[in-house]
Design an enzyme around this catalytic site. Structure first.
Site, PDB file in Angstrom:
ATOM      1  CE  LYS A 193      -9.923  -0.006 -12.019  1.00 47.66           C
ATOM      2  NZ  LYS A 193      -8.859  -0.810 -11.393  1.00 47.66           N
ATOM      3  CG  ASP A 214      -2.158   0.876   1.025  1.00 50.95           C
ATOM      4  OD1 ASP A 214      -3.198   0.327   0.628  1.00 50.95           O
ATOM      5  OD2 ASP A 214      -2.060   2.104   1.248  1.00 50.95           O
ATOM      6  CE1 TYR A 260     -11.535   3.034 -10.636  1.00 46.71           C
ATOM      7  CE2 TYR A 260     -13.643   2.351 -11.580  1.00 46.71           C
ATOM      8  CZ  TYR A 260     -12.555   2.106 -10.742  1.00 46.71           C
ATOM      9  OH  TYR A 260     -12.497   0.934 -10.038  1.00 46.71           O
ATOM     10  CB  ALA A 299     -17.177  -4.523  -2.586  1.00 50.75           C
TER      11      ALA A 299
END
Length: 283
Positions: A157, A36, A153, A185
């Site tokens: 992707k 991270d 975004y 999610a």
């Protein structure tokens, strides 16, 4: 213990989906390198995994930097002796109407989501090829098919999906597999999406915890998925499905000397093929 004896890197694993992937990979027997940009977050997930009896190490660094990406993969090899799997989860999310899009934010999304995925993947592939085995799991999104306010975004992707297809073609027969997941999610990203779009988006992901997505990712990392290569697996709450590759619709129509008028006539006659709706739709 589907990942027993394997060493796996999960990027962006300090919280949310990445942390869920890292926890389950460790529970399934993998030694996990938790990456991270925030060292404290990475160390926190490492501590959780170790407290549960698993094996993990942390490494802070930005995937969007070529040398740092190499150091992330190298840290896994140094800590555990090899790298058998990589989950390219690290990513950032920005929403904007095209008329108001900040160019610096657009660039940042592409650098992390596209270059970060590519850089870590390239380093991992170079470490995996001499061993003739390995599994890379990229993270794409249904937004790449078209979603309001997600130009940066969604484009990032879409690039990840294309990268998955291309690497699959490059690595066919090598023993190194490349697939992708399209997860859904309730995370900080979902909160930002709902806050931006207001009532039109409220509650979309409330009943979809990050952990619900982890089993599919662990499956793709495992030898049980040896037959999957160049595929996109979609997880949406309790539904598991596949995302189709780009396809040529219908049979088209032929003309040895196209003109603007003949192209227009072909469309008017419905000879070119069906038009595609914007967004992710079920076939």
């Amino acid at each position: 213990m589907n990942l027993a004896g394997k060493a796996v890197v999960v990027t962006g694993a300090g919280r949310g989906l990445g942390a869920a992937y890292a926890r389950l990979a460790a529970a399934e027997g993998a030694a996990v390198l938790v990456n991270d940009v925030d060292a404290d977050l990475a160390d926190g997930v490492v501590a959780e995994i170790r407290a549960a009896g698993g094996t993990a190490a942390g490494f802070a660094g930005s995937v969007a930097d070529w040398d740092a990406a190499g150091a992330i993969i190298g840290a896994c090899v140094e800590a555990f002796g090899a790298i058998d799997g990589l989950v390219n989860n690290a990513g950032i999310f920005r929403l904007a109407n095209p008329a108001e899009q900040d160019p610096d934010e657009f660039r940042a999304v592409l650098e992390v989501n596209v270059l970060g995925t590519a850089y870590c993947g390239l380093h991992a592939i170079r470490a995996m090829l001499p061993r003739g085995s390995g599994s890379i799991v990229n993270v794409t999104s249904g937004s790449h098919a078209g979603s309001a306010a997600m130009g940066a975004y969604g484009a990032s992707k879409g690039a990840v999906a294309s990268l998955t297809y291309c690497w699959a073609a490059d690595l066919a027969g090598s023993g190194v597999r490349v697939n992708a997941v399209s997860p859904n999610a309730h995370t900080r990203m979902a909160d930002a999406y709902e806050a931006y779009l207001g009532a039109a988006a409220q509650g979309q992901n409330v009943a979809k915890p990050p952990a619900q997505n982890a089993p599919a990712v662990v499956y793709l990392l495992s030898d049980a998925a040896a037959g999957l290569h160049g595929q996109i697996v979609r997880i949406d709450g309790d539904e598991l499905s596949m995302v189709a590759h780009p396809t040529v619709q219908g049979h088209g129509t032929l003309n040895p000397a196209w003109t603007v008028s003949s192209v227009a006539a072909a469309f008017a006659a419905g000879e070119v093929g069906p038009l595609s709706p914007v967004g992710l739709h079920r076939a």
